[in-house]
Write a protein that holds these residues in place. Sequence first.
Motif, PDB file in Angstrom:
ATOM      1  N   LYS A   1      -5.875   5.302   8.460  1.00  0.00           N
ATOM      2  CA  LYS A   1      -6.005   5.176   7.013  1.00  0.00           C
ATOM      3  C   LYS A   1      -6.009   3.709   6.591  1.00  0.00           C
ATOM      4  O   LYS A   1      -6.820   3.280   5.775  1.00  0.00           O
ATOM      5  CB  LYS A   1      -4.822   5.884   6.346  1.00  0.00           C
ATOM      6  CG  LYS A   1      -5.220   6.976   5.379  1.00  0.00           C
ATOM      7  CD  LYS A   1      -3.991   7.562   4.708  1.00  0.00           C
ATOM      8  CE  LYS A   1      -4.059   9.070   4.683  1.00  0.00           C
ATOM      9  NZ  LYS A   1      -2.932   9.682   3.966  1.00  0.00           N
TER      10      LYS A   1
ATOM     11  N   CYS B   1     -10.759   2.675  -3.348  1.00  0.00           N
ATOM     12  CA  CYS B   1     -10.278   3.026  -2.012  1.00  0.00           C
ATOM     13  C   CYS B   1      -9.611   4.391  -2.027  1.00  0.00           C
ATOM     14  O   CYS B   1      -9.786   5.206  -1.124  1.00  0.00           O
ATOM     15  CB  CYS B   1      -9.289   1.986  -1.500  1.00  0.00           C
ATOM     16  SG  CYS B   1     -10.060   0.419  -1.066  1.00  0.00           S
ATOM     17  N   ARG B   2      -8.840   4.601  -3.065  1.00  0.00           N
ATOM     18  CA  ARG B   2      -8.168   5.885  -3.221  1.00  0.00           C
ATOM     19  C   ARG B   2      -9.215   7.002  -3.275  1.00  0.00           C
ATOM     20  O   ARG B   2      -9.092   8.026  -2.592  1.00  0.00           O
ATOM     21  CB  ARG B   2      -7.374   5.871  -4.535  1.00  0.00           C
ATOM     22  CG  ARG B   2      -5.957   6.354  -4.444  1.00  0.00           C
ATOM     23  CD  ARG B   2      -5.320   6.343  -5.815  1.00  0.00           C
ATOM     24  NE  ARG B   2      -4.794   5.042  -6.226  1.00  0.00           N
ATOM     25  CZ  ARG B   2      -3.592   4.599  -5.887  1.00  0.00           C
ATOM     26  NH1 ARG B   2      -2.794   5.313  -5.130  1.00  0.00           N
ATOM     27  NH2 ARG B   2      -3.178   3.421  -6.304  1.00  0.00           N
ATOM     28  N   ASP B   3     -10.238   6.789  -4.057  1.00  0.00           N
ATOM     29  CA  ASP B   3     -11.304   7.782  -4.183  1.00  0.00           C
ATOM     30  C   ASP B   3     -12.021   7.990  -2.855  1.00  0.00           C
ATOM     31  O   ASP B   3     -12.310   9.122  -2.466  1.00  0.00           O
ATOM     32  CB  ASP B   3     -12.314   7.324  -5.239  1.00  0.00           C
ATOM     33  CG  ASP B   3     -11.727   7.374  -6.645  1.00  0.00           C
ATOM     34  OD1 ASP B   3     -10.682   8.031  -6.823  1.00  0.00           O
ATOM     35  OD2 ASP B   3     -12.303   6.756  -7.566  1.00  0.00           O
TER      36      ASP B   3
ATOM     37  N   TYR C   1       0.824  -1.205   0.000  1.00  0.00           N
ATOM     38  CA  TYR C   1       0.000   0.000   0.000  1.00  0.00           C
ATOM     39  C   TYR C   1       0.864   1.263   0.000  1.00  0.00           C
ATOM     40  O   TYR C   1       0.477   2.283  -0.556  1.00  0.00           O
ATOM     41  CB  TYR C   1      -0.956   0.003   1.194  1.00  0.00           C
ATOM     42  CG  TYR C   1      -2.109  -0.970   1.051  1.00  0.00           C
ATOM     43  CD1 TYR C   1      -2.404  -1.555  -0.182  1.00  0.00           C
ATOM     44  CD2 TYR C   1      -2.905  -1.321   2.134  1.00  0.00           C
ATOM     45  CE1 TYR C   1      -3.446  -2.449  -0.325  1.00  0.00           C
ATOM     46  CE2 TYR C   1      -3.961  -2.213   1.993  1.00  0.00           C
ATOM     47  CZ  TYR C   1      -4.227  -2.784   0.764  1.00  0.00           C
ATOM     48  OH  TYR C   1      -5.268  -3.670   0.636  1.00  0.00           O
TER      49      TYR C   1
ATOM     50  N   LEU D   1     -10.896   7.475   0.104  1.00  0.00           N
ATOM     51  CA  LEU D   1      -9.988   8.147   1.023  1.00  0.00           C
ATOM     52  C   LEU D   1      -9.944   9.648   0.727  1.00  0.00           C
ATOM     53  O   LEU D   1      -9.952  10.485   1.632  1.00  0.00           O
ATOM     54  CB  LEU D   1      -8.598   7.541   0.848  1.00  0.00           C
ATOM     55  CG  LEU D   1      -7.736   7.221   2.068  1.00  0.00           C
ATOM     56  CD1 LEU D   1      -8.538   6.724   3.228  1.00  0.00           C
ATOM     57  CD2 LEU D   1      -6.657   6.214   1.691  1.00  0.00           C
ATOM     58  N   ARG D   2      -9.914   9.958  -0.529  1.00  0.00           N
ATOM     59  CA  ARG D   2      -9.895  11.343  -0.955  1.00  0.00           C
ATOM     60  C   ARG D   2     -11.187  12.039  -0.508  1.00  0.00           C
ATOM     61  O   ARG D   2     -11.156  13.142   0.047  1.00  0.00           O
ATOM     62  CB  ARG D   2      -9.746  11.411  -2.484  1.00  0.00           C
ATOM     63  CG  ARG D   2      -9.384  12.788  -3.021  1.00  0.00           C
ATOM     64  CD  ARG D   2      -9.230  12.778  -4.554  1.00  0.00           C
ATOM     65  NE  ARG D   2     -10.144  11.892  -5.252  1.00  0.00           N
ATOM     66  CZ  ARG D   2     -11.459  12.085  -5.342  1.00  0.00           C
ATOM     67  NH1 ARG D   2     -12.025  13.123  -4.767  1.00  0.00           N
ATOM     68  NH2 ARG D   2     -12.206  11.211  -6.004  1.00  0.00           N
TER      69      ARG D   2
ATOM     70  N   ILE E   1      -8.760  -1.100  -5.309  1.00  0.00           N
ATOM     71  CA  ILE E   1      -7.776  -0.155  -4.806  1.00  0.00           C
ATOM     72  C   ILE E   1      -8.061   1.269  -5.278  1.00  0.00           C
ATOM     73  O   ILE E   1      -7.989   2.215  -4.506  1.00  0.00           O
ATOM     74  CB  ILE E   1      -6.361  -0.584  -5.247  1.00  0.00           C
ATOM     75  CG1 ILE E   1      -5.974  -1.881  -4.550  1.00  0.00           C
ATOM     76  CG2 ILE E   1      -5.354   0.501  -4.948  1.00  0.00           C
ATOM     77  CD1 ILE E   1      -5.715  -1.747  -3.076  1.00  0.00           C
ATOM     78  N   ASP E   2      -8.411   1.408  -6.535  1.00  0.00           N
ATOM     79  CA  ASP E   2      -8.686   2.749  -7.044  1.00  0.00           C
ATOM     80  C   ASP E   2      -9.895   3.363  -6.346  1.00  0.00           C
ATOM     81  O   ASP E   2      -9.911   4.564  -6.049  1.00  0.00           O
ATOM     82  CB  ASP E   2      -8.912   2.713  -8.558  1.00  0.00           C
ATOM     83  CG  ASP E   2      -7.584   2.642  -9.302  1.00  0.00           C
ATOM     84  OD1 ASP E   2      -6.531   2.816  -8.650  1.00  0.00           O
ATOM     85  OD2 ASP E   2      -7.590   2.413 -10.523  1.00  0.00           O
TER      86      ASP E   2
ATOM     87  N   GLY F   1       1.275   4.133  -3.119  1.00  0.00           N
ATOM     88  CA  GLY F   1       0.940   5.497  -2.743  1.00  0.00           C
ATOM     89  C   GLY F   1      -0.327   5.691  -1.935  1.00  0.00           C
ATOM     90  O   GLY F   1      -0.851   6.805  -1.868  1.00  0.00           O
ATOM     91  N   LEU F   2      -0.846   4.642  -1.325  1.00  0.00           N
ATOM     92  CA  LEU F   2      -2.045   4.820  -0.502  1.00  0.00           C
ATOM     93  C   LEU F   2      -1.686   5.440   0.838  1.00  0.00           C
ATOM     94  O   LEU F   2      -2.461   6.186   1.420  1.00  0.00           O
ATOM     95  CB  LEU F   2      -2.745   3.474  -0.273  1.00  0.00           C
ATOM     96  CG  LEU F   2      -3.594   2.938  -1.418  1.00  0.00           C
ATOM     97  CD1 LEU F   2      -4.201   1.598  -1.055  1.00  0.00           C
ATOM     98  CD2 LEU F   2      -4.699   3.938  -1.753  1.00  0.00           C
TER      99      LEU F   2
ATOM    100  N   ILE G   1      -8.883   1.607   4.714  1.00  0.00           N
ATOM    101  CA  ILE G   1      -8.663   0.868   3.470  1.00  0.00           C
ATOM    102  C   ILE G   1      -9.042  -0.606   3.639  1.00  0.00           C
ATOM    103  O   ILE G   1      -9.703  -1.192   2.785  1.00  0.00           O
ATOM    104  CB  ILE G   1      -7.183   0.965   3.038  1.00  0.00           C
ATOM    105  CG1 ILE G   1      -6.825   2.404   2.716  1.00  0.00           C
ATOM    106  CG2 ILE G   1      -6.914   0.070   1.839  1.00  0.00           C
ATOM    107  CD1 ILE G   1      -5.324   2.661   2.634  1.00  0.00           C
TER     108      ILE G   1
END
Lengths: 132, 132
Positions: free
Chosen positions: B45, B62-64, B20, B66-67, B59-60, B24-25, B49
Amino acid sequence: MNISDVASSTGLPVKTIRYYEDIGLIAPARSANGYRQFSDSDLHKLAFIGRARSLGFGIDACRDLLRLYNDQTRASADVKKLAQSHLGEIDRKIAELGQMRATLSHLVDACAGNDRPDCPILADLAADRSKA
Amino acid sequence: MNISDVASSTGLPVKTIRYYEDIGLIAPARSANGYRQFSDSDLHKLAFIGRARSLGFGIDACRDLLRLYNDQTRASADVKKLAQSHLGEIDRKIAELGQMRATLSHLVDACAGNDRPDCPILADLAADRSKA
DNA sequence: GATAAGGCCTCCAGTTACTGGAAGGTCAAG
DNA sequence: CTTGACCTTCCAGTAACTGGAGGCCTTATC
């Protein structure tokens, strides 16, 4: 028969058929120019594999099924065992997805979906689950 | 906090946590000896996740998520949209697996599972589906 | 005979989300 | 001072393809 004919008659992509040769599922003949020449038997095999894949069998299971199919002395018990094991896998996956679905659907219903920032979905994801 | 503490407190494998970071998470600090030093924020964080992943978000996504979580000006509608889209994916998969399950279960039931070679499962796989 | 389109070939890289393992530095205990 | 448990990085492999580059082969047309 050239590869694109086989592709359209089995519904498998050309790339996939080449891949199946790579991993040894089929072994089509080659003509002088290097083109793959597919026999009826190759065609049949590919259709068999395609059908097994569509039922969710993995490549290794397809290999086993093909072997059993070609073995006249097979016991149907062996085939059944393989299929049951796969069925168990499917049930496991369905249960897992069903669990996700239930939770997620609950959260989605609870979310207003408006311009405000308050969101039960994010709240759930961020909730501290460390009990004790 | 060292990585193995984080692993046991989040339930994520050490390897996964490093992964992770790779993608870059998270971006944990490093101490002088090169060890990762996880803050409470990193921990939080990762838990976030982990929870999102357990609900099947990629994963993508999750990125969204998180953002969105970190964006105080988010609209819950955006979160809901993301979740609904994922829910749709899940439903699609459940439907697909359910279809497989139905067919396969039918075939398994039809198979004697004895020493004889006759097998409806193989027969189905080998059946010619080219309806001219 | 030249050329252009389309089919075929091989090989390499990328996809998802990790996971395993090798080689080697660090730290606390005895 | 050595043992063992940590930690580090990097490389490779997983499942089953898929996309693309670079380059023959074939067929049709001019």
